[in-house]
Design an enzyme around this catalytic site. Structure first.
Site, mmCIF file in Angstrom:
data_model
loop_
_atom_site.group_PDB
_atom_site.id
_atom_site.type_symbol
_atom_site.label_atom_id
_atom_site.label_comp_id
_atom_site.label_asym_id
_atom_site.label_seq_id
_atom_site.Cartn_x
_atom_site.Cartn_y
_atom_site.Cartn_z
ATOM 1 C CG ASP A 19 19.130 49.885 11.623
ATOM 2 O OD1 ASP A 19 19.996 50.437 10.925
ATOM 3 O OD2 ASP A 19 18.281 50.520 12.288
ATOM 4 C CG HIS A 25 18.282 53.231 9.498
ATOM 5 N ND1 HIS A 25 18.269 53.020 10.864
ATOM 6 C CD2 HIS A 25 18.261 54.586 9.328
ATOM 7 C CE1 HIS A 25 18.247 54.187 11.483
ATOM 8 N NE2 HIS A 25 18.225 55.145 10.593
ATOM 9 C CB SER A 83 17.060 57.490 12.531
ATOM 10 O OG SER A 83 18.459 57.370 12.326
ATOM 11 C CD GLN A 84 19.385 64.120 14.509
ATOM 12 O OE1 GLN A 84 20.545 64.472 14.524
ATOM 13 N NE2 GLN A 84 18.469 64.728 13.776
ATOM 14 C CE1 TYR A 143 24.107 63.509 12.849
ATOM 15 C CE2 TYR A 143 24.625 63.059 10.561
ATOM 16 C CZ TYR A 143 24.997 63.551 11.795
ATOM 17 O OH TYR A 143 26.255 64.079 11.972
#
Length: 308
Positions: free
Chosen positions: A258, A287, A172-173, A91
């Site tokens: 996370d 994360h 992630s994204q 992101y």
């Protein structure tokens, strides 16, 4: 440190999916519309000053015909066609510079790194997660997921890429986008969703107050009238619903500390994943996840899946 469910409960956590009745029709229509225009992939040689790889500054026609950029990085001197990892970024991130993406080429794979539309390195300050959220037709991720599908189609047109061995990957994204593509493109060879974002939205947006999920809560704090509307829109983009349709072998990862993509939201998608799957759990990480250890696990997973 461990703020979410215990690991034993995570392995059993399989929430009901809030799936709209027209989910498949929505995505079929979206992709049919996108495919009315040729993917028109272009791969311009790029002087990266790197001796061991060939780099191409790539672009293709994505959602609404917009040009989407990427890097295609191919190991120099290895005969093709090669298996190719299509990488989606986190992101707010960008495709960066070619030398930041040498892992897969060093392992003998071609690698296509897709730029996410209109994020441009703004990090978690980007408003993308709420943009157009009042209706699925106008939601930001409708375009991003379409771009991601088109990236697979674009890279398959390159002569150095084995179209039957395209792997989708990201963290992630990028992990959430990976799940969407795995659910929308049934013949991808494998999926590597690392700490995937964009899963189990209802739990993610109510469990903790961290970006970027908290952007949704902050919006709803002021737009109290839109709660049901927003969750209805998000149901078209939830990784759980794509996971339930994905059949390619997949290696997930989750990190128990996370606070960006909570482990329960990752396991929600994992436990609904329809195809062969495995999960790496990083018990004391946030994360950043498994980092280099996760990369080693991905190489091993692809080798065992016959994708070398």
């Amino acid at each position: 440190m461990w703020f979410d469910y215990s690991l034993d409960k995570l392995r059993e956590y399989r929430p009901e999916r809030e799936e709209p009745a027209d989910f498949d029709r929505f995505w079929t229509a979206t992709l049919v519309e996108a495919r009315t225009a040729p993917v028109a992939a272009e791969f311009a040689p790029y002087d990266s000053r790197l001796a061991t790889v060939e780099v191409f500054d790539a672009s293709f026609a994505g959602y609404g015909g917009r040009r989407v950029r990427g890097w295609l990085i191919v190991p120099r001197g290895i005969g093709g066609p090669l298996p190719c990892v299509v990488t989606y970024v986190g992101y707010g991130g960008t495709r960066g510079r070619p030398h930041e993406w040498l892992f897969w080429s060093a392992a003998g794979y071609a690698n296509f790194v897709m730029e996410t539309w209109d994020q441009g390195g703004r990090g978690y300050d980007a408003d993308c997660v709420t943009r157009g959220i009042e209706a699925p037709e106008g939601y930001y991720y409708r375009g991003v997921y379409t771009d991601a599908v088109r990236a697979v189609e674009a890279v398959r047109s390159h002569p150095m890429v084995d179209a039957s061995r395209v792997i989708v990957a990201g963290g992630s994204q990028g992990g959430g986008i990976t799940l969407a593509v795995a659910g929308l493109v049934p013949d991808v060879a494998a999926a590597l969703p690392n700490l995937p974002f964009l899963c189990d939205f209802r739990r993610a947006t109510t469990l903790l107050d961290e970006a970027p999920y908290n952007q949704i809560g902050r919006m709803l704090k002021h737009r109290r009238d839109l709660v049901d509307t927003v969750y209805s829109t998000l149901s078209y983009f939830d990784g759980m619903n794509f996971a339930a349709r994905a059949m390619s072998p997949a290696l997930f990862s989750a990190a128990l500390a996370d606070r960006v993509t909570p482990p329960s939201t990752v396991f929600a998608a994992y436990n609904h994943y329809a195809g062969p799957k495995d999960m790496k759990v990083w018990q004391f990480n946030g994360h950043e996840g498994g980092g280099a250890f996760q990369q080693e696990a991905e190489l091993e997973f692809l080798e065992k899946s016959g994708l070398r």
